[in-house]
Design an enzyme around this catalytic site. Structure first.
Site, PDB file in Angstrom:
ATOM      1  CB  ALA A 192      -7.055  -9.366  -3.109  1.00  0.00           C
ATOM      2  CG  ASP A 193      -3.677  -9.545   1.215  1.00  0.00           C
ATOM      3  OD1 ASP A 193      -4.789  -9.368   1.743  1.00  0.00           O
ATOM      4  OD2 ASP A 193      -3.046 -10.605   1.316  1.00  0.00           O
ATOM      5  CG  MET A 194       0.180  -6.334  -2.499  1.00  0.00           C
ATOM      6  SD  MET A 194       1.080  -5.970  -0.972  1.00  0.00           S
ATOM      7  CE  MET A 194       2.555  -5.204  -1.633  1.00  0.00           C
TER       8      MET A 194
END
Length: 421
Positions: A192-194
């Protein structure tokens, strides 16, 4: 890449086998763009690192205690967590305590010189600190404001704090990942961060182009939960059109038959038989074209109906030869297939090395830092790193001492070009 000789200084560590490159100018498409980045952790820093790989100048503004991810170890290298080093190359670190009047004034002067401002605080915290979109656009009207939060700037969940794990749970990805009889599983990387970081970088590029054409600034609102959910578009669309809720099945189920891992005589292999032509070539390669030509296997839809029998037949045949033998045969006959690599095998992949995906750089102090590259080739070459991830506050004096006087205005910003106004 300037130099592809491995680094011998620490032969006991995996990075010693990586191509060693000299830092250079890198891609220059965003030369003249200044980004003030007040984010921490992964998503925001990853977004600005992507932009820095295209030539943007990124000023990483940190609290006196630094980015949270600096402490996310072990493992550490040169007293910095390797998670931090993974998403912060090419940047300049400036320490500013925005909690006092002098620090806030310095930050405002810095923002006035920026084309892009990036934050990852929830909207209520943004407003409390005076770093929300309305406040930032009063400092510079045509700035591109980028917010990366768990749930976006609006809605009932807007002010909730979040991490990658929380966003993965909201998105549905954990519910369809793992064995059918097992518990839901998180993806083995901060997906999700990337993804949110990539979305933020992509939207920033679009906003800069719009501003260059006279459109002014933009407010970009990125949500970890939404970026992660969009990743499931094919599964979600299939549910919406059929009513069939996807279930986790250990990676063996797909709309494509056959599309899954198999065992060979020694090591596992992935197979993707995504078209009728591939299906026919596959069975010819296996030496059993008559089986593949059976009428009940004529279409992907009918093959799905007979998936269990087909899988059993394939598995029995693949056990007769090694993975490398099968990969060579499948490559020769244009069958999508590949190994299931461990991380150490991935980073030792010579084709990835040749394309500049993994490399090591040496800082001016002589410390070697491993990196995962941009993974994008332009005009036949990968991006070259500009500088290693910065030490906390390494560039504070350099940046703050170069700021224009309070009454000089944004046009006096060092390094700015007319193209990006």
């Amino acid at each position: 890449m300037t130099n592809c000789t491995p680094d011998p200084s620490r032969s006991d560590l995996p990075y010693a086998a990586l191509p060693h490159v000299e830092m250079g100018a890198g891609f220059r498409m965003l030369s003249g763009v200044r980004i003030v980045d007040v984010t921490t952790s992964i998503a925001g820093p990853y977004a600005t690192m992507l932009l820095s790989d295209f030539g943007a100048e990124v000023i990483k503004v940190e609290r006196p205690e630094g980015d949270d991810s600096r402490k996310w170890g072990p493992p550490f290298l040169d007293e910095q967590a390797l998670w931090f080093s993974a998403v912060n190359r090419n940047k300049k670190s400036v320490v500013i305590d925005a909690g006092d009047d002098e620090g806030k004034a310095r930050l405002i002067r810095l923002i006035r010189t920026a084309d892009v401002f990036v934050t990852n605080q929830p909207p209520d915290v943004q407003r409390k600190l005076g770093l929300d979109a309305d406040s930032i656009r009063k400092i510079r009207e045509d700035i591109v404001f980028v917010s990366i939060t768990g749930f976006g700037l609006t809605g009932a969940r807007a002010n909730l704090t979040s991490y990658d794990l929380i966003a993965e749970g909201y998105s549905g990805i954990m519910d369809i990942t793992g064995d059918g009889d097992g518990a839901p599983q998180k993806i083995g990387a901060p997906a999700a961060d990337m993804l949110a970081g990539q979305d933020a970088a992509m939207a920033t590029l679009a906003a800069l182009i719009d501003r260059m054409k006279g459109g002014g600034g933009s407010i970009i609102d990125i949500s970890l939960a939404e970026s992660m959910t969009r990743f499931l578009s094919c599964r979600i669309s299939s549910y919406l059109g059929s009513g069939e809720v996807p279930r986790r099945s250990g990676g063996t189920d797909s709309v494509i038959a056959i599309y899954q891992p198999f065992e060979t005589a020694d090591l596992p292999i992935n197979l993707g038989l995504g078209s009728d032509g591939i299906w026919k070539r596959f069975w010819k390669t296996l030496g059993d074209p008559e089986y593949g030509a059976r009428a009940e296997f004529a279409t992907n839809s009918s093959r799905r109906d007979h998936r269990n029998a087909i899988v059993a037949r394939i598995q029995k045949l693949l056990l007769g030869r090694s993975r490398q033998e099968w990969l060579a045969a499948f490559a020769e006959n244009r069958i999508p297939a590949g190994p299931i690599n461990r991380v150490d095998e991935v980073t030792a992949d010579r084709d990835f090395h040749a394309r500049g995906l993994f490399y090591a750089v040496t800082s001016p102090s002589g410390n070697v830092v491993p990196q995962v590259g941009l993974g994008i080739q332009i005009d036949g070459r990968p991006s070259t790193p500009i500088r290693v991830p910065p030490y906390l506050g390494e560039h504070t004096s350099e940046i703050l001492d170069s700021l224009p006087d309070e009454d000089t205005g944004a046009d006096a910003a060092p390094g700015k070009t007319e193209n990006w106004k």
